[in-house]
Scaffold this motif. Structure first.
Motif, PDB file in Angstrom:
ATOM      1  N   SER A 229      22.975  16.708 -39.317  1.00  0.00           N
ATOM      2  CA  SER A 229      23.860  16.861 -40.459  1.00  0.00           C
ATOM      3  C   SER A 229      24.904  17.927 -40.132  1.00  0.00           C
ATOM      4  N   PRO A 230      26.007  17.963 -40.842  1.00  0.00           N
ATOM      5  CA  PRO A 230      27.028  18.991 -40.571  1.00  0.00           C
ATOM      6  C   PRO A 230      26.464  20.416 -40.599  1.00  0.00           C
ATOM      7  N   ILE A 231      25.576  20.714 -41.561  1.00  0.00           N
ATOM      8  CA  ILE A 231      25.024  22.065 -41.641  1.00  0.00           C
ATOM      9  C   ILE A 231      24.116  22.353 -40.459  1.00  0.00           C
ATOM     10  N   ASN A 232      23.336  21.358 -40.003  1.00  0.00           N
ATOM     11  CA  ASN A 232      22.465  21.586 -38.851  1.00  0.00           C
ATOM     12  C   ASN A 232      23.255  21.676 -37.552  1.00  0.00           C
ATOM     13  N   LEU A 233      24.397  21.005 -37.495  1.00  0.00           N
ATOM     14  CA  LEU A 233      25.258  21.141 -36.330  1.00  0.00           C
ATOM     15  C   LEU A 233      25.803  22.566 -36.249  1.00  0.00           C
ATOM     16  N   ARG A 234      26.164  23.120 -37.376  1.00  0.00           N
ATOM     17  CA  ARG A 234      26.610  24.519 -37.401  1.00  0.00           C
ATOM     18  C   ARG A 234      25.454  25.459 -37.029  1.00  0.00           C
ATOM     19  N   ARG A 235      24.262  25.118 -37.498  1.00  0.00           N
ATOM     20  CA  ARG A 235      23.109  25.975 -37.209  1.00  0.00           C
ATOM     21  C   ARG A 235      22.760  25.990 -35.725  1.00  0.00           C
ATOM     22  N   ILE A 236      22.766  24.814 -35.101  1.00  0.00           N
ATOM     23  CA  ILE A 236      22.386  24.792 -33.691  1.00  0.00           C
ATOM     24  C   ILE A 236      23.449  25.475 -32.833  1.00  0.00           C
ATOM     25  N   ARG A 237      24.697  25.387 -33.245  1.00  0.00           N
ATOM     26  CA  ARG A 237      25.757  26.076 -32.511  1.00  0.00           C
ATOM     27  C   ARG A 237      25.633  27.587 -32.647  1.00  0.00           C
ATOM     28  N   ALA A 238      24.983  28.030 -33.709  1.00  0.00           N
ATOM     29  CA  ALA A 238      24.765  29.459 -33.917  1.00  0.00           C
ATOM     30  C   ALA A 238      23.460  29.935 -33.280  1.00  0.00           C
ATOM     31  N   SER A 239      22.719  29.024 -32.684  1.00  0.00           N
ATOM     32  CA  SER A 239      21.398  29.352 -32.134  1.00  0.00           C
ATOM     33  C   SER A 239      21.498  29.674 -30.638  1.00  0.00           C
ATOM     34  N   ARG A 240      20.664  30.596 -30.209  1.00  0.00           N
ATOM     35  CA  ARG A 240      20.605  30.935 -28.784  1.00  0.00           C
ATOM     36  C   ARG A 240      19.234  30.556 -28.240  1.00  0.00           C
ATOM     37  N   PRO A 241      19.133  30.251 -26.947  1.00  0.00           N
ATOM     38  CA  PRO A 241      17.834  29.913 -26.357  1.00  0.00           C
ATOM     39  C   PRO A 241      16.801  31.020 -26.614  1.00  0.00           C
ATOM     40  N   GLY A 243      15.875  32.076 -29.421  1.00  0.00           N
ATOM     41  CA  GLY A 243      16.108  32.759 -30.690  1.00  0.00           C
ATOM     42  C   GLY A 243      15.551  31.970 -31.857  1.00  0.00           C
ATOM     43  N   SER A 244      16.014  32.305 -33.060  1.00  0.00           N
ATOM     44  CA  SER A 244      15.537  31.620 -34.255  1.00  0.00           C
ATOM     45  C   SER A 244      16.608  31.679 -35.326  1.00  0.00           C
ATOM     46  N   TRP A 245      16.287  31.123 -36.489  1.00  0.00           N
ATOM     47  CA  TRP A 245      17.216  31.145 -37.614  1.00  0.00           C
ATOM     48  C   TRP A 245      17.507  32.565 -38.084  1.00  0.00           C
ATOM     49  N   ARG A 246      16.698  33.519 -37.701  1.00  0.00           N
ATOM     50  CA  ARG A 246      16.936  34.903 -38.090  1.00  0.00           C
ATOM     51  C   ARG A 246      18.201  35.470 -37.443  1.00  0.00           C
ATOM     52  N   ASP A 247      18.686  34.785 -36.394  1.00  0.00           N
ATOM     53  CA  ASP A 247      19.905  35.232 -35.718  1.00  0.00           C
ATOM     54  C   ASP A 247      21.173  34.746 -36.417  1.00  0.00           C
ATOM     55  N   TRP A 248      21.047  33.837 -37.377  1.00  0.00           N
ATOM     56  CA  TRP A 248      22.219  33.207 -37.986  1.00  0.00           C
ATOM     57  C   TRP A 248      22.878  34.115 -39.030  1.00  0.00           C
ATOM     58  N   ASP A 249      24.128  33.742 -39.352  1.00  0.00           N
ATOM     59  CA  ASP A 249      24.776  34.327 -40.514  1.00  0.00           C
ATOM     60  C   ASP A 249      24.027  33.872 -41.773  1.00  0.00           C
ATOM     61  N   LYS A 250      24.090  34.691 -42.798  1.00  0.00           N
ATOM     62  CA  LYS A 250      23.289  34.446 -43.998  1.00  0.00           C
ATOM     63  C   LYS A 250      23.562  33.087 -44.630  1.00  0.00           C
ATOM     64  N   GLU A 251      24.819  32.609 -44.546  1.00  0.00           N
ATOM     65  CA  GLU A 251      25.136  31.343 -45.223  1.00  0.00           C
ATOM     66  C   GLU A 251      24.496  30.137 -44.568  1.00  0.00           C
ATOM     67  N   HIS A 257      13.718  29.724 -46.293  1.00  0.00           N
ATOM     68  CA  HIS A 257      13.451  30.813 -45.353  1.00  0.00           C
ATOM     69  C   HIS A 257      13.887  32.170 -45.900  1.00  0.00           C
ATOM     70  N   LYS A 258      14.662  32.147 -46.972  1.00  0.00           N
ATOM     71  CA  LYS A 258      15.045  33.405 -47.605  1.00  0.00           C
ATOM     72  C   LYS A 258      13.924  33.957 -48.468  1.00  0.00           C
ATOM     73  N   LYS A 259      12.991  33.085 -48.834  1.00  0.00           N
ATOM     74  CA  LYS A 259      11.846  33.511 -49.629  1.00  0.00           C
ATOM     75  C   LYS A 259      10.830  34.228 -48.749  1.00  0.00           C
ATOM     76  N   LYS A 260       9.972  35.006 -49.376  1.00  0.00           N
ATOM     77  CA  LYS A 260       8.979  35.779 -48.630  1.00  0.00           C
ATOM     78  C   LYS A 260       8.065  34.878 -47.822  1.00  0.00           C
ATOM     79  N   THR A 261       7.678  33.723 -48.398  1.00  0.00           N
ATOM     80  CA  THR A 261       6.770  32.812 -47.706  1.00  0.00           C
ATOM     81  C   THR A 261       7.435  32.145 -46.499  1.00  0.00           C
ATOM     82  N   LYS A 263       9.593  33.535 -44.406  1.00  0.00           N
ATOM     83  CA  LYS A 263       9.905  34.448 -43.312  1.00  0.00           C
ATOM     84  C   LYS A 263       8.875  34.397 -42.194  1.00  0.00           C
ATOM     85  N   SER A 264       7.718  33.774 -42.457  1.00  0.00           N
ATOM     86  CA  SER A 264       6.657  33.705 -41.440  1.00  0.00           C
ATOM     87  C   SER A 264       6.795  32.493 -40.539  1.00  0.00           C
TER      88      SER A 264
END
Length: 372
Positions: A229-241, A243-251, A257-261, A263-264
């Protein structure tokens, strides 16, 4: 005669000595590995119709579409006709015991399939037994019942948790491997005896043609990947080998994943690393959001062929007939559920080493060894 495998050359002059039946055979990962080690696999049994084509197209064994609950000793014994030593092998469906399954219950019918395996062992009484499954099974009462049944039936039993990466399989995959023999003590070969060093993602798939998300290779229909999807294409482009989603910009971060549950779960929406083994290949490896299944540098998830290679299937392994449509979800499930071929080969070589050791010992003591 020598058989060239992915490890060392294997002497198959004794291949007629051990014949096997593969319960819960799936698409044939364990069978293919056993055959490569020199074991004569006669029959595979599985309840999934999608397994029939890949099993028979890539292996010498016959295939029966049937639940193991309905398999009779007579059917197994027919397959073992003229066998000198018989091996009953299998990997009961492991999802109910997996750490990914937080709702596993004894009410799940798959929970008890291991006892069906035990039933067939008791009724057929083969000389050799092997089973592969997820590590979590070791802590379950049903596994201890299985082990005790084997011991009560006169088997010497060994089992251990292994990391497939240590045997040259290009993924970090921990598995419980059991070996049992009525002939004497038996154990899995040490990785140092299997001639395989650590294998990386680059070693395994680094030379495959590049793909775009949703694309496929004209030369290999199985080298195809899911769209993004367009959002996942942006996400993978923001990802590094690595790494994880924690490396992304907040948007870009998913609301869950923003919820406490959430984050694990840092291992989802990640890229693999070129120079490390892949993470465990699951039945959902074709989805970027399902784990660390992003390609190390291309903006996409793994292709079906890449997942199969990381499971150590041969590069030309066929999963679907030429005239059939390719379902990414179906073939992904077959690949993710499979026993890695090279682990099957290690199991087979361990069994043959066990038989050879006994044969040599008997030859020294009495000048020959006879099997009923």
């Amino acid at each position: 005669m020598k058989h060239q495998s992915g490890m060392n050359e294997v002497d198959t002059t004794i291949e007629a000595l051990v014949s096997a039946v593969d319960l819960f055979s799936g698409a044939g990962g364990l069978t293919n590995g056993l055959e490569r080690s020199g074991i004569d696999v006669r029959l595979g049994i599985d309840i999934d119709p999608a397994c029939a084509y890949p099993y028979t197209a890539n292996n010498k064994a016959n295939f029966v579409l049937k639940s193991v609950e309905d398999v009779t000793a007579e059917e197994i014994n027919d397959a073992f006709t003229n066998s000198r030593l018989r091996l009953l092998a299998g990997c009961a469906p492991c999802q109910t015991f997996s750490t990914y399954n937080q709702r596993a219950r004894e009410t799940d019918s798959r929970w008890w399939l291991l006892l069906q395996f035990a039933r067939i062992v008791k009724e057929v009484s083969p000389e050799l037994v092997t089973m592969e499954n997820v590590p979590n099974l070791e802590r379950q009462n049903v596994f201890q019942e299985f082990v005790q049944t084997l011991k009560d039936e006169g088997y010497k039993v060994s089992y251990q948790i292994v990391n497939c990466a240590e045997y040259g399989i290009p993924q970090q995959r921990k598995r419980l491997v059991l070996l049992a023999s009525k002939l004497g003590a038996i154990k899995l070969l040490d990785p140092s005896l299997c001639g395989s060093g650590l294998k990386s993602v680059r070693d395994a798939i680094g030379d495959l043609p590049p793909l775009e998300a949703g694309g496929k290779c004209d030369m290999d229909p199985l080298h195809r990947c899911s769209s993004l999807s367009p959002i996942n294409l942006r996400r993978i482009r923001a990802s590094r080998p690595g790494g994880s989603w924690r490396d992304w910009d907040k948007e870009l971060i998913a609301e869950c994943h923003k919820k406490k549950t959430g984050k694990s779960y840092p291992g989802v929406y990640g890229r693999m690393e070129w120079d490390q083994p892949a993470p465990t290949i699951t039945t959902q490896f074709f989805g970027f959001g399902n784990g660390r299944f992003g390609h190390p540098e291309q903006d996409r998830a793994l292709s079906l062929r890449e997942g199969a290679i990381l499971q150590s299937f041969p590069r030309d392994y066929k999963f679907v007939a030429p005239d059939q449509d390719i379902s990414i979800a179906t073939i992904g499930r077959l690949i993710g559920n499979a026993v890695p071929v090279k682990l099957g080969e290690v199991i087979g070589r361990s069994i043959l080493a066990h038989v050879n050791e006994l044969e040599c010992r008997a030859a020294v003591l009495s000048g020959g060894m006879q099997y009923a």
